[in-house]
Design a protein around this motif. Structure first.
Motif, PDB file in Angstrom:
ATOM      1  N   HIS A  43     -32.867 -28.668 -92.682  1.00 24.25           N
ATOM      2  CA  HIS A  43     -32.727 -27.232 -92.495  1.00 24.25           C
ATOM      3  C   HIS A  43     -32.093 -26.988 -91.137  1.00 24.25           C
ATOM      4  O   HIS A  43     -32.646 -27.354 -90.105  1.00 24.25           O
ATOM      5  CB  HIS A  43     -34.104 -26.548 -92.550  1.00 24.25           C
ATOM      6  CG  HIS A  43     -34.762 -26.712 -93.879  1.00 24.25           C
ATOM      7  ND1 HIS A  43     -34.848 -25.702 -94.793  1.00 24.25           N
ATOM      8  CD2 HIS A  43     -35.339 -27.781 -94.455  1.00 24.25           C
ATOM      9  CE1 HIS A  43     -35.458 -26.147 -95.869  1.00 24.25           C
ATOM     10  NE2 HIS A  43     -35.773 -27.404 -95.687  1.00 24.25           N
ATOM     11  N   THR A  44     -30.929 -26.393 -91.149  1.00 24.34           N
ATOM     12  CA  THR A  44     -30.249 -26.144 -89.877  1.00 24.34           C
ATOM     13  C   THR A  44     -30.102 -24.644 -89.645  1.00 24.34           C
ATOM     14  O   THR A  44     -29.860 -23.874 -90.565  1.00 24.34           O
ATOM     15  CB  THR A  44     -28.856 -26.809 -89.845  1.00 24.34           C
ATOM     16  OG1 THR A  44     -28.197 -26.539 -91.065  1.00 24.34           O
ATOM     17  CG2 THR A  44     -28.963 -28.299 -89.640  1.00 24.34           C
ATOM     18  N   LYS A  45     -30.261 -24.290 -88.424  1.00 23.70           N
ATOM     19  CA  LYS A  45     -30.100 -22.899 -88.015  1.00 23.70           C
ATOM     20  C   LYS A  45     -28.627 -22.667 -87.737  1.00 23.70           C
ATOM     21  O   LYS A  45     -27.951 -23.552 -87.226  1.00 23.70           O
ATOM     22  CB  LYS A  45     -30.903 -22.685 -86.725  1.00 23.70           C
ATOM     23  CG  LYS A  45     -31.440 -21.282 -86.572  1.00 23.70           C
ATOM     24  CD  LYS A  45     -32.409 -21.249 -85.413  1.00 23.70           C
ATOM     25  CE  LYS A  45     -33.030 -19.882 -85.307  1.00 23.70           C
ATOM     26  NZ  LYS A  45     -33.974 -19.785 -84.190  1.00 23.70           N
ATOM     27  N   LYS A  46     -28.142 -21.505 -88.083  1.00 25.34           N
ATOM     28  CA  LYS A  46     -26.711 -21.328 -87.867  1.00 25.34           C
ATOM     29  C   LYS A  46     -26.394 -21.084 -86.393  1.00 25.34           C
ATOM     30  O   LYS A  46     -27.179 -20.471 -85.667  1.00 25.34           O
ATOM     31  CB  LYS A  46     -26.145 -20.237 -88.766  1.00 25.34           C
ATOM     32  CG  LYS A  46     -26.520 -18.832 -88.423  1.00 25.34           C
ATOM     33  CD  LYS A  46     -25.761 -17.882 -89.353  1.00 25.34           C
ATOM     34  CE  LYS A  46     -26.440 -16.520 -89.342  1.00 25.34           C
ATOM     35  NZ  LYS A  46     -26.133 -15.750 -90.537  1.00 25.34           N
ATOM     36  N   ASN A  47     -25.297 -21.653 -85.995  1.00 25.30           N
ATOM     37  CA  ASN A  47     -24.867 -21.558 -84.610  1.00 25.30           C
ATOM     38  C   ASN A  47     -23.364 -21.291 -84.598  1.00 25.30           C
ATOM     39  O   ASN A  47     -22.555 -22.210 -84.639  1.00 25.30           O
ATOM     40  CB  ASN A  47     -25.204 -22.876 -83.885  1.00 25.30           C
ATOM     41  CG  ASN A  47     -24.907 -22.803 -82.404  1.00 25.30           C
ATOM     42  OD1 ASN A  47     -24.184 -21.922 -81.940  1.00 25.30           O
ATOM     43  ND2 ASN A  47     -25.455 -23.735 -81.658  1.00 25.30           N
ATOM     44  N   GLY A 103     -25.284 -23.312 -90.947  1.00 26.73           N
ATOM     45  CA  GLY A 103     -26.709 -23.113 -91.175  1.00 26.73           C
ATOM     46  C   GLY A 103     -27.049 -23.210 -92.645  1.00 26.73           C
ATOM     47  O   GLY A 103     -26.184 -23.262 -93.498  1.00 26.73           O
ATOM     48  N   GLY A 104     -28.337 -23.248 -92.942  1.00 29.59           N
ATOM     49  CA  GLY A 104     -28.771 -23.396 -94.320  1.00 29.59           C
ATOM     50  C   GLY A 104     -29.372 -24.765 -94.543  1.00 29.59           C
ATOM     51  O   GLY A 104     -29.772 -25.436 -93.587  1.00 29.59           O
TER      52      GLY A 104
END
Ligand SMILES: [Zn+2]
Length: 123
Positions: free
Chosen positions: A58-62, A69-70
């Motif tokens: 799970h990655t946070k958008k940057n 992200g997603g």
């Protein structure tokens, strides 16, 4: 999920596998799968094998770094003891070592198949 092992307290593990080796998973969730070694970490004794142990990250958008992200799927590390190298002739085998004369009077260690003696190192 298993607890994370403390990296700094462990002795480095001798890993006979190298990047781009073809290996077969012999234990664990992805038993039976084969793939290419993508990464080797001797400090944890773990390796990353293509399409094995897929985990959802799970990655946070940057936006600054162009990260969308997603949820992304990627390979997770597995223990080296859960895989065996694949000999092109015999299938999964154990690795033997063998000294070969190299130009310049040197000898180099080569990895060979314990069954048929074929070299497992690519040129
Ligand atoms: Zn062989």
């Amino acid at each position: 999920m298993s607890a994370k092992l403390k990296k700094d307290k462990r002795e480095p593990v001798r890993i006979q596998l190298k990047k781009n080796d073809n290996v077969k998973v012999i234990a664990g969730r992805d038993r039976g799968k084969t793939g290419r070694v993508l990464d080797v970490d001797s400090s944890t004794g773990r390796i990353v094998v293509e399409h094995v142990n897929m985990i959802k990250k799970h990655t946070k958008k940057n936006p600054a770094k162009q990260i969308a992200g997603g949820i992304a799927e990627r390979e997770g590390p597995i223990a080296v003891s859960n895989v065996m190298i694949l000999c092109p002739k015999c299938g999964p085998v154990r690795i033997a070592h063998h000294m070969v004369a190299a130009p310049g009077g040197k000898t180099i260690r080569q990895r060979i198949c314990r069954k048929c003696g074929q070299t497992l190192d690519k040129k």
